[in-house]
Design a protein around this motif. Sequence first.
Motif, PDB file in Angstrom:
ATOM      1  N   PHE A 109      19.508  20.274  13.562  1.00 54.12           N
ATOM      2  CA  PHE A 109      19.590  21.187  12.429  1.00 54.12           C
ATOM      3  C   PHE A 109      18.178  21.583  11.993  1.00 54.12           C
ATOM      4  N   TYR A 110      18.064  22.740  11.338  1.00 53.01           N
ATOM      5  CA  TYR A 110      16.779  23.186  10.799  1.00 53.01           C
ATOM      6  C   TYR A 110      16.415  22.342   9.576  1.00 53.01           C
ATOM      7  N   ARG A 111      17.389  22.124   8.712  1.00 49.53           N
ATOM      8  CA  ARG A 111      17.247  21.244   7.561  1.00 49.53           C
ATOM      9  C   ARG A 111      18.445  20.290   7.554  1.00 49.53           C
ATOM     10  N   ARG A 112      18.298  19.174   6.906  1.00 47.62           N
ATOM     11  CA  ARG A 112      19.391  18.213   6.794  1.00 47.62           C
ATOM     12  C   ARG A 112      19.480  17.737   5.350  1.00 47.62           C
ATOM     13  N   PRO A 113      20.661  17.295   4.930  1.00 48.39           N
ATOM     14  CA  PRO A 113      20.795  16.767   3.569  1.00 48.39           C
ATOM     15  C   PRO A 113      19.924  15.533   3.370  1.00 48.39           C
ATOM     16  N   VAL A 114      19.396  15.388   2.172  1.00 43.38           N
ATOM     17  CA  VAL A 114      18.596  14.209   1.859  1.00 43.38           C
ATOM     18  C   VAL A 114      19.478  12.968   1.930  1.00 43.38           C
ATOM     19  N   GLU A 115      20.699  13.091   1.408  1.00 44.77           N
ATOM     20  CA  GLU A 115      21.696  12.034   1.493  1.00 44.77           C
ATOM     21  C   GLU A 115      23.006  12.656   1.927  1.00 44.77           C
ATOM     22  N   GLU A 116      23.959  11.824   2.312  1.00 49.32           N
ATOM     23  CA  GLU A 116      25.225  12.296   2.863  1.00 49.32           C
ATOM     24  C   GLU A 116      25.928  13.308   1.959  1.00 49.32           C
ATOM     25  N   GLU A 117      26.007  13.003   0.652  1.00 50.79           N
ATOM     26  CA  GLU A 117      26.717  13.867  -0.286  1.00 50.79           C
ATOM     27  C   GLU A 117      25.769  14.686  -1.162  1.00 50.79           C
ATOM     28  N   SER A 118      24.504  14.736  -0.808  1.00 54.42           N
ATOM     29  CA  SER A 118      23.521  15.423  -1.642  1.00 54.42           C
ATOM     30  C   SER A 118      23.473  16.906  -1.323  1.00 54.42           C
ATOM     31  N   SER A 119      23.147  17.717  -2.337  1.00 56.91           N
ATOM     32  CA  SER A 119      22.959  19.150  -2.117  1.00 56.91           C
ATOM     33  C   SER A 119      21.517  19.466  -1.732  1.00 56.91           C
ATOM     34  N   GLY A 120      20.615  18.516  -1.887  1.00 56.39           N
ATOM     35  CA  GLY A 120      19.225  18.717  -1.504  1.00 56.39           C
ATOM     36  C   GLY A 120      19.028  18.556  -0.005  1.00 56.39           C
ATOM     37  N   THR A 121      18.070  19.294   0.566  1.00 63.40           N
ATOM     38  CA  THR A 121      17.801  19.219   2.006  1.00 63.40           C
ATOM     39  C   THR A 121      16.309  19.103   2.273  1.00 63.40           C
ATOM     40  N   VAL A 122      15.977  18.596   3.452  1.00 68.43           N
ATOM     41  CA  VAL A 122      14.597  18.528   3.913  1.00 68.43           C
ATOM     42  C   VAL A 122      14.566  19.026   5.356  1.00 68.43           C
ATOM     43  N   HIS A 123      13.410  19.475   5.809  1.00 70.05           N
ATOM     44  CA  HIS A 123      13.279  19.924   7.182  1.00 70.05           C
ATOM     45  C   HIS A 123      13.411  18.743   8.148  1.00 70.05           C
ATOM     46  N   THR A 124      14.112  18.963   9.228  1.00 66.13           N
ATOM     47  CA  THR A 124      14.106  17.997  10.317  1.00 66.13           C
ATOM     48  C   THR A 124      12.762  18.100  11.033  1.00 66.13           C
ATOM     49  N   GLU A 125      12.529  17.222  11.984  1.00 67.20           N
ATOM     50  CA  GLU A 125      11.285  17.300  12.761  1.00 67.20           C
ATOM     51  C   GLU A 125      11.202  18.636  13.500  1.00 67.20           C
ATOM     52  N   THR A 126      12.330  19.059  14.080  1.00 64.34           N
ATOM     53  CA  THR A 126      12.368  20.359  14.760  1.00 64.34           C
ATOM     54  C   THR A 126      12.126  21.487  13.778  1.00 64.34           C
ATOM     55  N   GLY A 127      12.753  21.399  12.598  1.00 66.49           N
ATOM     56  CA  GLY A 127      12.563  22.425  11.576  1.00 66.49           C
ATOM     57  C   GLY A 127      11.121  22.530  11.130  1.00 66.49           C
ATOM     58  N   SER A 128      10.445  21.396  11.004  1.00 65.67           N
ATOM     59  CA  SER A 128       9.035  21.403  10.595  1.00 65.67           C
ATOM     60  C   SER A 128       8.163  22.086  11.643  1.00 65.67           C
ATOM     61  N   LEU A 129       8.458  21.855  12.926  1.00 65.41           N
ATOM     62  CA  LEU A 129       7.697  22.514  13.988  1.00 65.41           C
ATOM     63  C   LEU A 129       7.916  24.024  13.964  1.00 65.41           C
ATOM     64  N   LEU A 130       9.172  24.442  13.756  1.00 68.41           N
ATOM     65  CA  LEU A 130       9.460  25.876  13.671  1.00 68.41           C
ATOM     66  C   LEU A 130       8.761  26.508  12.468  1.00 68.41           C
ATOM     67  N   ARG A 131       8.733  25.806  11.377  1.00 68.29           N
ATOM     68  CA  ARG A 131       8.092  26.331  10.184  1.00 68.29           C
ATOM     69  C   ARG A 131       6.602  26.540  10.421  1.00 68.29           C
ATOM     70  N   LYS A 132       5.958  25.611  11.131  1.00 59.56           N
ATOM     71  CA  LYS A 132       4.540  25.773  11.445  1.00 59.56           C
ATOM     72  C   LYS A 132       4.297  27.034  12.261  1.00 59.56           C
ATOM     73  N   ILE A 133       5.215  27.304  13.193  1.00 61.94           N
ATOM     74  CA  ILE A 133       5.060  28.496  14.035  1.00 61.94           C
ATOM     75  C   ILE A 133       5.315  29.762  13.224  1.00 61.94           C
ATOM     76  N   LYS A 134       6.346  29.753  12.389  1.00 65.53           N
ATOM     77  CA  LYS A 134       6.687  30.941  11.609  1.00 65.53           C
ATOM     78  C   LYS A 134       5.637  31.253  10.544  1.00 65.53           C
ATOM     79  N   ASP A 135       5.016  30.214   9.991  1.00 62.96           N
ATOM     80  CA  ASP A 135       4.005  30.406   8.949  1.00 62.96           C
ATOM     81  C   ASP A 135       2.594  30.455   9.523  1.00 62.96           C
ATOM     82  N   TYR A 136       2.499  30.809  10.780  1.00 60.72           N
ATOM     83  CA  TYR A 136       1.220  30.798  11.503  1.00 60.72           C
ATOM     84  C   TYR A 136       0.165  31.665  10.832  1.00 60.72           C
ATOM     85  N   ALA A 137      -1.036  31.118  10.735  1.00 61.84           N
ATOM     86  CA  ALA A 137      -2.217  31.860  10.284  1.00 61.84           C
ATOM     87  C   ALA A 137      -3.283  31.727  11.374  1.00 61.84           C
TER      88      ALA A 137
END
Length: 272
Positions: A103-131
């Motif tokens: 997944f690009y992001r995953r829930p912080v906890e099983e029933e939580s509405s909050g999410t964080v980037h997965t390792e793959t998502g973090s790599l994609l974000r670095k590429i998309k936010d390239y400077a």
Amino acid sequence: MTAPRYRPDRRGRHLEDWRLLPSDSARFLEYRGIPATADHVLGVLPRARKVGTLKHDAEWPYRIRMDFEPDRSLNDFMDFLKEVLVIQIEQQGYVDAAIALDFYRRPVEEESSGTVHTETGSLLRKIKDYAPTEQEEWNLAGQALCDSLSDVVVRHEWFNEATRILAVPGHTRAKRSVSVMLGALLSQELGIPLTTVEPKSDDRKPAKNMTPEERKALLHEFRVEEDLEGRTVLVLDDIYHTGYTMAGVANAAKRAGATTVLGLAAARNLRR
């Protein structure tokens, strides 16, 4: 006490578990995952066949029958499916099977509405936010994703039959898409030629921002000039959202003659 009935997450998920049971005349592969897992198994073992769900078995709801002794490599393949994200494709008839690294992001906890980037998502974000000042970091992120994507193709006994890579074009012709960048790296890594995919529109909205009718139009948005007659091809996308963009490229590939189109995404968008 009766075990609760297994309910797969149709957004896509890793294979949870599997087992191989012998009978008098056949072998039965039973698994917990999503129904699309069977597409991958049948792609590797075309002589096998789905035999429906096990409605009486809450723990092992899906099964595949094999009227032959499977090779020991089946064990490695099923364990491999535990590591990747099998995607349940909504648009039938275009992509034959699809996988994402995670997944690009995953829930912080099983029933939580909050999410964080997965390792793959973090790599994609670095590429998309390239400077321009972060070229080395971009190179490292791109190579890390390429290595993971390459590993999937090599280890998947159906995906490694692909003889062309088709990268999903970006939303605008003025900017090279992340998918095309990754496609070029993957083509070089695997030695599989990259086929050009042309969009009919110069600019389009991201699929996640489109109306249902606009998404359906994506099925006819792309064209491929190369003759793909009889080929198995791989459609590469950076993030799988609704599936319509990948299906549109797959449709173009099949119009160009491809017989099998397999989808590979770096990440799957988390959809509720």
